[in-house]
Design an enzyme around this catalytic site. Sequence first.
Site, PDB file in Angstrom:
ATOM      1  CB  SER A   1      -0.950  -0.066   1.201  1.00 34.37           C
ATOM      2  OG  SER A   1      -1.790   1.034   1.237  1.00 34.37           O
TER       3      SER A   1
ATOM      4  CG  ASP B   1      -2.734   4.097  -1.138  1.00 29.74           C
ATOM      5  OD1 ASP B   1      -3.394   3.911  -2.187  1.00 29.74           O
ATOM      6  OD2 ASP B   1      -2.803   3.342  -0.156  1.00 29.74           O
TER       7      ASP B   1
ATOM      8  CG  ASP C   1      -2.959  -0.339  -2.191  1.00 32.01           C
ATOM      9  OD1 ASP C   1      -3.008   0.854  -1.849  1.00 32.01           O
ATOM     10  OD2 ASP C   1      -3.402  -1.263  -1.488  1.00 32.01           O
TER      11      ASP C   1
ATOM     12  CG  ASP D   1      -6.393   1.138  -0.600  1.00 30.92           C
ATOM     13  OD1 ASP D   1      -5.460   1.966  -0.613  1.00 30.92           O
ATOM     14  OD2 ASP D   1      -6.441   0.180   0.195  1.00 30.92           O
TER      15      ASP D   1
HETATM   16 MG    MG Z   1      -3.579   1.492   0.132  1.00 32.08          MG
END
Ligand code: MG
Length: 443
Positions: A95, A236, A238, A240
């Site tokens: 992440s 960020d 990844d 999300d």
């Molecule tokens: Mg994330």
Amino acid sequence: MAKYFGTNGVRGRFDELTPELALKLSKAIGAYFKHGRIVLARDARLTGECLKSAIVSGLLSVGCRVIDLDLAPAPTAEFMVKELKADGCIIITASHNPPEWNAIKVVDGNGVAVSRERGGEIEKLMEKVKQAEWNNVGTMRRNDSAIVLHIEKIMSLVDRKKITAKRPKLVLDCGNGTAALLAPLLFRQLGADVLTINSHIDGTFPGRPSEPTEKNVRGLVSFVKSSGSDAGIAWDGDGDRVIFVDEKGTYIIGDKVMALSTFWKLSGKKGDVVTTVATSRVVEDIAGKSGAKVKYTKIGAPYLSAEMAKGGYAIGGEEVGGVIWPEISLAKDGFLTAAKMVEKLTEKKLSDWLKELPGYHNAKISVKADEKLKKEAVERVLGHAKKEGLDYTDVDGVRVNLEGGWVIVRPSGTENRVRIFSEAKTEKEAKSNLEEYKKIALG
Ligand code: MG
């Protein structure tokens, strides 16, 4: 108690989360998901391909059928779990953590992320699981349509005509993460005028650290201003989590991204709201305007998505800019969140939308504490709240709701610290509440 699983998956540097551990864990994960169909995705971290090879091997050795998305944002993989009616999902991503970190994030067939508690059940299988016979080994098939399907789904959930007609000018900061595979395409297809920075994918995150904090997105802020854009958007690593920058260059923190999303969602739909105990009161205020209630959960995506899965909620999310829209999945989706914002930009400027939100001030400290003090601090604050008849939530530390503000006293899950956070209508009040609860907590 889980040895490897933390709040959201198994996280570590390469000497902790090794290919050997990844192999053992993935065999157990395969067994936990009944040797079924598993969606697999990764971000571009340099250790990703190596860990992926071990995970594929582990899953195939216990007879799973792997659907390989390879490089894909986390929300795309989580969307695909339902779309493909898969039995589970593994995402190899740390992440927003620095590039030397990686993690195995696990999501079940309902789209609910696996918590530390459920991770403990998986770990119990590690010693027991046996590899399949030679003629029952699993298979792996590549799926290259996930990002296109995800984009199409998002486009079906916003008013593309309105966006195309106004053609808002956007700067997208993909932070060299997997957002770069989806965001520029999505916003161009929606009809926006798109400028990009840090939008080539690179697992060393050369452009900026992958967490979109105010300090890390200074480049975005200045480019929004110099290009005369209507908004900036940063994800960020990844994809999300998302934060916004308004047309004046003001950084909009995650709490406000969540509050604005709630405001927009509840203006068209009934339903309650789920958020964590660390989220600003601003979300409760906004929800209250529409007669909606707020359900507070422990901090961490698995607790949010498990609560959302119970149904009846219009929206969920957390204070770092992760918003869950149940019409797409039970995961935080930074792309739908941003697309909703861009749709609303066609009605008024982002800085004007911000005026809809009540203003709060906050103060925070973190105090060194051993396990004993961590426990005592929570007990003291809980005792105080009960004695004084105050409204409180103790699902994760103790959050005490006061008139015009709130305080949370929470032991850190990873460090020897107790964190105290206070929010109130005025700066003075936020600070005095912080001091008061510091005294109560530390005795
Ligand atoms: Mg994330």
